[in-house]
Design an enzyme around this catalytic site. Structure first.
Site, PDB file in Angstrom:
ATOM      1  N   ASN A 122      -1.254  -8.057 -11.930  1.00 34.15           N
ATOM      2  CA  ASN A 122       0.046  -7.267 -12.496  1.00 34.15           C
ATOM      3  C   ASN A 122       1.286  -8.365 -11.913  1.00 34.15           C
ATOM      4  OD1 ASN A 122       2.492  -5.748 -12.671  1.00 34.15           O
ATOM      5  ND2 ASN A 122       1.490  -4.422 -11.001  1.00 34.15           N
ATOM      6  N   LYS A 170       4.188  -7.593 -12.516  1.00 31.53           N
ATOM      7  CA  LYS A 170       5.561  -7.013 -12.126  1.00 31.53           C
ATOM      8  C   LYS A 170       6.819  -7.649 -12.796  1.00 31.53           C
ATOM      9  CE  LYS A 170       3.413  -5.442  -8.104  1.00 31.53           C
ATOM     10  NZ  LYS A 170       3.349  -4.871  -6.864  1.00 31.53           N
ATOM     11  N   HIS A 221       1.833   3.462 -11.793  1.00 26.91           N
ATOM     12  CA  HIS A 221       2.064   2.444 -10.526  1.00 26.91           C
ATOM     13  C   HIS A 221       2.984   2.937  -9.429  1.00 26.91           C
ATOM     14  CE1 HIS A 221       2.932  -0.893  -7.983  1.00 26.91           C
ATOM     15  NE2 HIS A 221       1.682  -1.626  -8.386  1.00 26.91           N
ATOM     16  N   GLU A 262       5.041   1.778  -7.870  1.00 22.79           N
ATOM     17  CA  GLU A 262       6.366   1.417  -7.712  1.00 22.79           C
ATOM     18  C   GLU A 262       7.415   2.285  -8.994  1.00 22.79           C
ATOM     19  OE1 GLU A 262       5.646  -2.751  -8.262  1.00 22.79           O
ATOM     20  OE2 GLU A 262       5.140  -2.939  -6.370  1.00 22.79           O
ATOM     21  N   GLU A 321      -4.792   2.448  -5.014  1.00 20.07           N
ATOM     22  CA  GLU A 321      -3.784   1.397  -4.268  1.00 20.07           C
ATOM     23  C   GLU A 321      -2.810   1.934  -3.235  1.00 20.07           C
ATOM     24  OE1 GLU A 321      -2.644  -2.214  -7.010  1.00 20.07           O
ATOM     25  OE2 GLU A 321      -1.345  -0.415  -7.612  1.00 20.07           O
ATOM     26  N   GLY A 381       1.827  -5.290  -1.479  1.00 24.37           N
ATOM     27  CA  GLY A 381       2.836  -6.227  -1.051  1.00 24.37           C
ATOM     28  C   GLY A 381       3.115  -6.456   0.285  1.00 24.37           C
ATOM     29  N   SER A 395      -2.650  -5.854  -1.670  1.00 21.87           N
ATOM     30  CA  SER A 395      -2.932  -7.231  -0.810  1.00 21.87           C
ATOM     31  C   SER A 395      -4.322  -7.794  -1.081  1.00 21.87           C
ATOM     32  CB  SER A 395      -2.390  -6.959   0.559  1.00 21.87           C
ATOM     33  OG  SER A 395      -1.102  -6.656   0.736  1.00 21.87           O
TER      34      SER A 395
HETATM   35  P1  PGA Z   1      -0.092  -6.837  -4.123  1.00 24.74           P
HETATM   36  O1  PGA Z   1       0.265  -5.710  -5.350  1.00 24.74           O
HETATM   37  O2  PGA Z   1      -1.266  -7.203  -4.669  1.00 24.74           O
HETATM   38  O3  PGA Z   1       1.078  -7.781  -4.178  1.00 24.74           O
HETATM   39  O4  PGA Z   1      -0.113  -6.039  -2.768  1.00 24.74           O
HETATM   40  C1  PGA Z   1      -0.871  -4.911  -5.862  1.00 24.74           C
HETATM   41  C2  PGA Z   1      -0.016  -3.882  -7.047  1.00 24.74           C
HETATM   42  O5  PGA Z   1       0.955  -3.574  -6.715  1.00 24.74           O
HETATM   43  O6  PGA Z   1      -0.888  -3.441  -7.879  1.00 24.74           O
END
Ligand code: PGA
Length: 248
Positions: A10, A12, A91, A93, A160, A166, A206
């Protein structure tokens, strides 16, 4: 039952690797015995699809409606027509910054299925919900209300934990496996043992080359949704290799 692992990157709101790196990822995907997907910004779907035809392309979001006065949005059909085969919905976010509810997420997942896209439906608890022991209830409530009522094996779930996204703090393989197992139990209750056995549940938060193999070797972890590491072509390829190595 062997579920084919799915490693999805992803990007983003980032432009991602350049063409040469994408071609290298495409080579890795071509040789892999697992599914490899990239979810670039929507304006790049066609371009990434053309450069990396062996990689499944995913959108990062879609609207629940087929068309209409929704300035700035994209319908699931538009995402599919651009070349996507799947789409991330819900997601964390988007849940946090765009205020999306479980009901919104369900509507988007239904629209994705109608348009012929596989929805990757994201769920996961906050740090505070885990600290207070409410993570199981939180995630199960999200599963109950975010998945389409008539879900089948086309649906992909991404667990997640928000505290792991992140942050560099990954769930331990045990923590992740426990969450995936209770999600799968819930899929059995909501749908059927057959559907539950086929639905892929990805872990996200992560995921890096140094933890991917251990996470994906857990019984109910069927791949990874990768954020930050998907912007680094070498790291992403290494995660794909890890999936291939542990694929049952
Ligand atoms: P990340 O993000 O691997 O940077 O933790 C995962 C995600 O948001 O799907």
């Amino acid at each position: 039952m062997t579920r084919r692992k799915l490693v999805a990157g992803n990007w983003k709101m980032n432009s991602g690797p350049g063409s040469d790196d994408l071609r290298a990822i495409d080579e890795v995907a071509n040789r892999a015995t697992v599914d490899v997907a990239l979810c670039p910004p929507a304006t790049m779907i066609q371009q990434v699809h053309a450069i990396a035809p062996n990689v499944w392309i995913g959108g990062q979001d879609c609207h629940a409606a087929k068309s209409g006065a929704f300035t700035g949005w994209l319908s699931a059909e538009m995402v599919r027509n651009a070349g996507a085969a799947m789409v991330i919905v819900g997601h964390s976010e988007r849940r946090a910054f765009a205020g999306e509810t479980d009901g919104d997420v369900r509507g988007k997942a239904e629209a994705a299925l109608r348009a012929g896209l596989l929805p990757i439906i994201c769920v996961g608890e906050s740090e505070q919900q885990r600290a207070s022991g409410n993570h199981v209830a939180t995630v199960l409530a999200q599963i109950d209300a975010s998945l389409p009522a008539a879900s089948d094996e086309r649906v992909i779930v991404a667990y997640e934990p928000v505290w792991a996204i992140g942050t560099g703090r990954t769930a331990t393989p045990d923590q992740a496996q426990q969450a995936h197992a209770f999600i799968r139990d819930q899929l059995t209750k909501l749908f059927s043992p057959e559907v539950s056995a086929k639905v892929r549940i990805q872990y996200g938060g992560s995921v890096k080359p140094n933890n991917a193999a251990e996470l994906m070797s857990q019984a109910d972890i069927d791949g990874a949704l990768v954020g930050g590491a998907s912007l680094d072509p070498r790291a992403f390829s290494d995660i794909v290799h890890a999936a291939r190595a542990v694929h049952g």
